[in-house]
Design a protein around this motif. Structure first.
Motif, PDB file in Angstrom:
ATOM      1  N   TYR A  53      86.205   5.042  32.918  1.00 46.48           N
ATOM      2  CA  TYR A  53      85.860   4.922  34.452  1.00 46.48           C
ATOM      3  C   TYR A  53      86.780   3.915  35.054  1.00 46.48           C
ATOM      4  CZ  TYR A  53      82.890   3.678  38.537  1.00 46.48           C
ATOM      5  OH  TYR A  53      82.634   3.406  39.967  1.00 46.48           O
ATOM      6  N   VAL A  54      87.234   3.016  34.434  1.00 42.04           N
ATOM      7  CA  VAL A  54      88.060   1.861  35.026  1.00 42.04           C
ATOM      8  C   VAL A  54      89.493   2.641  35.016  1.00 42.04           C
ATOM      9  CG1 VAL A  54      89.241  -0.204  34.557  1.00 42.04           C
ATOM     10  CG2 VAL A  54      86.786   0.118  34.263  1.00 42.04           C
ATOM     11  N   ALA A  55      89.931   3.286  33.970  1.00 44.80           N
ATOM     12  CA  ALA A  55      91.288   3.976  34.073  1.00 44.80           C
ATOM     13  C   ALA A  55      91.459   4.927  35.018  1.00 44.80           C
ATOM     14  CB  ALA A  55      91.478   4.787  32.365  1.00 44.80           C
ATOM     15  N   ASP A  56      90.325   5.651  35.389  1.00 47.39           N
ATOM     16  CA  ASP A  56      90.410   6.656  36.594  1.00 47.39           C
ATOM     17  C   ASP A  56      90.721   5.959  37.735  1.00 47.39           C
ATOM     18  OD1 ASP A  56      90.274   8.998  34.772  1.00 47.39           O
ATOM     19  OD2 ASP A  56      88.195   8.965  34.969  1.00 47.39           O
ATOM     20  N   LEU A  57      89.656   4.821  37.898  1.00 47.79           N
ATOM     21  CA  LEU A  57      89.806   4.023  39.083  1.00 47.79           C
ATOM     22  C   LEU A  57      91.290   3.364  39.595  1.00 47.79           C
ATOM     23  CD1 LEU A  57      86.877   1.617  39.316  1.00 47.79           C
ATOM     24  CD2 LEU A  57      87.166   3.516  40.986  1.00 47.79           C
ATOM     25  N   SER A  58      92.177   3.269  38.479  1.00 49.36           N
ATOM     26  CA  SER A  58      93.387   2.628  38.551  1.00 49.36           C
ATOM     27  C   SER A  58      94.246   3.634  39.471  1.00 49.36           C
ATOM     28  CB  SER A  58      93.754   2.360  37.348  1.00 49.36           C
ATOM     29  OG  SER A  58      94.053   3.422  36.414  1.00 49.36           O
ATOM     30  N   VAL A  59      94.083   4.852  39.172  1.00 51.98           N
ATOM     31  CA  VAL A  59      94.880   5.740  39.969  1.00 51.98           C
ATOM     32  C   VAL A  59      94.348   6.817  40.952  1.00 51.98           C
ATOM     33  CG1 VAL A  59      96.794   5.713  38.165  1.00 51.98           C
ATOM     34  CG2 VAL A  59      94.866   7.321  38.028  1.00 51.98           C
TER      35      VAL A  59
END
Length: 413
Positions: A53-59
């Protein structure tokens, strides 16, 4: 957060194109995002699901500029709270200090967590300009000259050789994956005893050097020459008082420990070595390099160079220099000391604290936070370049365990 002026302001441009902060009315509902369902139904592990979830938020979705640049994501099904904050609002020390001001000790529900450890096992070294010797001053001056010159060259055109973990221009927009490497502080402290005057940071850089070498052996066996350099960008807190700060002092304009981005940059090279070497050799090499960096004023001058560029040429050119530096290096790394005892947030016990940054052109960023005897390092990667960050995390974990075994054997000998 709602009381701090920076968290209640919009970044706007005036008619001449100059950017400034403008106070606005804070609508909390626009900043608090509640996610009731599981963010990934196919993934049972909460940590893995939240990392995705956090990795997707980053981009996937940049912070909206029509509101103050922060959000809080409450993932109720996973019992996780994600603070998403733009770096212009503060650096790691500022933001962690603000978080600690909202927390309380488990052992004493009315007491704030300690901002700095009550006792430290690491003796703080004297600054080079306080050594009182001509040799110490000359060494400081020479190392500063060499390292600042290297910093300028890296910021302009000198680049690391490309490897399987290298990023570059445009990589900040690529999809990301996030994995967590977990360490015990007791293991790191045991390793640092193997070499006199070694610090936790020395151990961390030894782990990174050893782990990256192991990972590259796996990805590109026999493709790299011995001693290949990979340069890391490390952040150094420049406040007069080290460690976390009292939030009331940070928010005073006349305070030496004031709020904001008060950090310098040092370049920390790690070197590739084929597997089979003594794991403590990585630590010895890391300690020598870190000691030289500490004897210089590289961090101070890097901060002043950026500040001067921003003052004379504006934020656009300062950002370009910073971007070029990141394109010419291999990874970014930081280490933040968290609370040494268990804490709560609004009465909810906290099991771990993790930090990561995004939007960098490097394919690899690593950020470690210690908390209650543990240290967890978030490894954010461009997944098209590093498709297996979980394996890279294991390389780092195995590196520490092998150093621990070697340290015990050296102690017996």
């Amino acid at each position: 957060m709602g009381q701090h002026p920076r968290f209640c302001s919009l970044l706007v441009r005036d008619e001449n194109g100059f950017e400034h902060w403008r106070k606005t009315r804070l609508d909390v509902d626009r900043h608090v995002i509640v996610v009731k369902n599981r963010v990934n139904e196919d993934e049972e592990d909460d940590e893995v699901a939240v990392n995705r979830y956090v990795a997707d938020l980053s981009v996937s979705s940049p912070l909206s500029t029509d509101k103050p640049l922060w959000e809080v994501h409450l993932l109720t099904a996973h019992k996780h709270l994600v603070f998403r904050i733009h770096h212009s609002l503060g650096d790691g020390i500022s933001l962690m200090s603000m978080l600690m001001a909202s927390c309380r000790k488990v052992s004493d529900p009315d007491a704030l967590p300690m901002m700095v450890p009550e006792k430290t096992t690491e003796k703080r070294r004297d600054s080079p300009w306080l050594l009182g010797s001509m040799w110490g001053f000359l060494k400081m001056a020479w190392l500063t000259l060499v390292f600042v010159l290297e910093f300028l060259l890296r910021s302009l055109f000198v680049s690391d050789r490309k490897t399987a973990v290298s990023g570059g221009d445009g990589v900040e927009l690529w999809p990301r994956k996030l994995a967590t490497a977990k360490f015990l502080l007791d293991d790191m402290k045991e390793v640092k005893k193997a070499i006199p005057d070694t610090t936790i940071n020395d151990v961390l850089f030894g782990i990174v050097s050893c782990g990256l070498s192991r990972y590259l052996d796996h990805r590109t066996p026999n493709a790299l020459h011995e001693g290949l350099r990979m340069t890391g960008v490390a952040m150094v807190n420049l406040r007069a008082k080290p460690g976390l700060q009292e939030i009331s002092k940070l928010m005073k304009d006349n305070s030496e420990t004031r709020w904001g981005n008060r950090f310098g940059v040092i370049l920390l090279p790690v070197f590739y070595h084929k597997s089979g070497n003594d794991p403590l050799e990585y630590l010895k090499r890391a300690k020598v390099m870190v000691d030289r960096k500490k004897q210089s004023l590289e961090a101070y001058f890097s901060y002043r160079i950026g500040d001067l560029t921003m003052t004379l040429l504006g934020t656009k050119y300062a950002s370009l220099i910073n971007y070029k530096l990141l394109c010419n290096t291999t990874f970014t790394i930081s280490n933040l000391i968290g609370p040494s005892e268990d804490i709560t947030l609004s009465g909810n016990p906290i099991s771990s604290i993790k930090v990561s940054t995004s939007s960098l052109p490097q394919a690899l960023t690593m950020h470690m936070v210690s908390y209650a005897g543990k240290a967890e390092m978030q490894i954010l990667v461009a997944k098209d370049i590093i498709p297996d960050p979980e394996f890279l995390a294991k390389c780092f974990e195995d590196a520490l365990l092998e150093m621990k075994v070697a340290a015990k054997e050296a102690d017996k000998a």
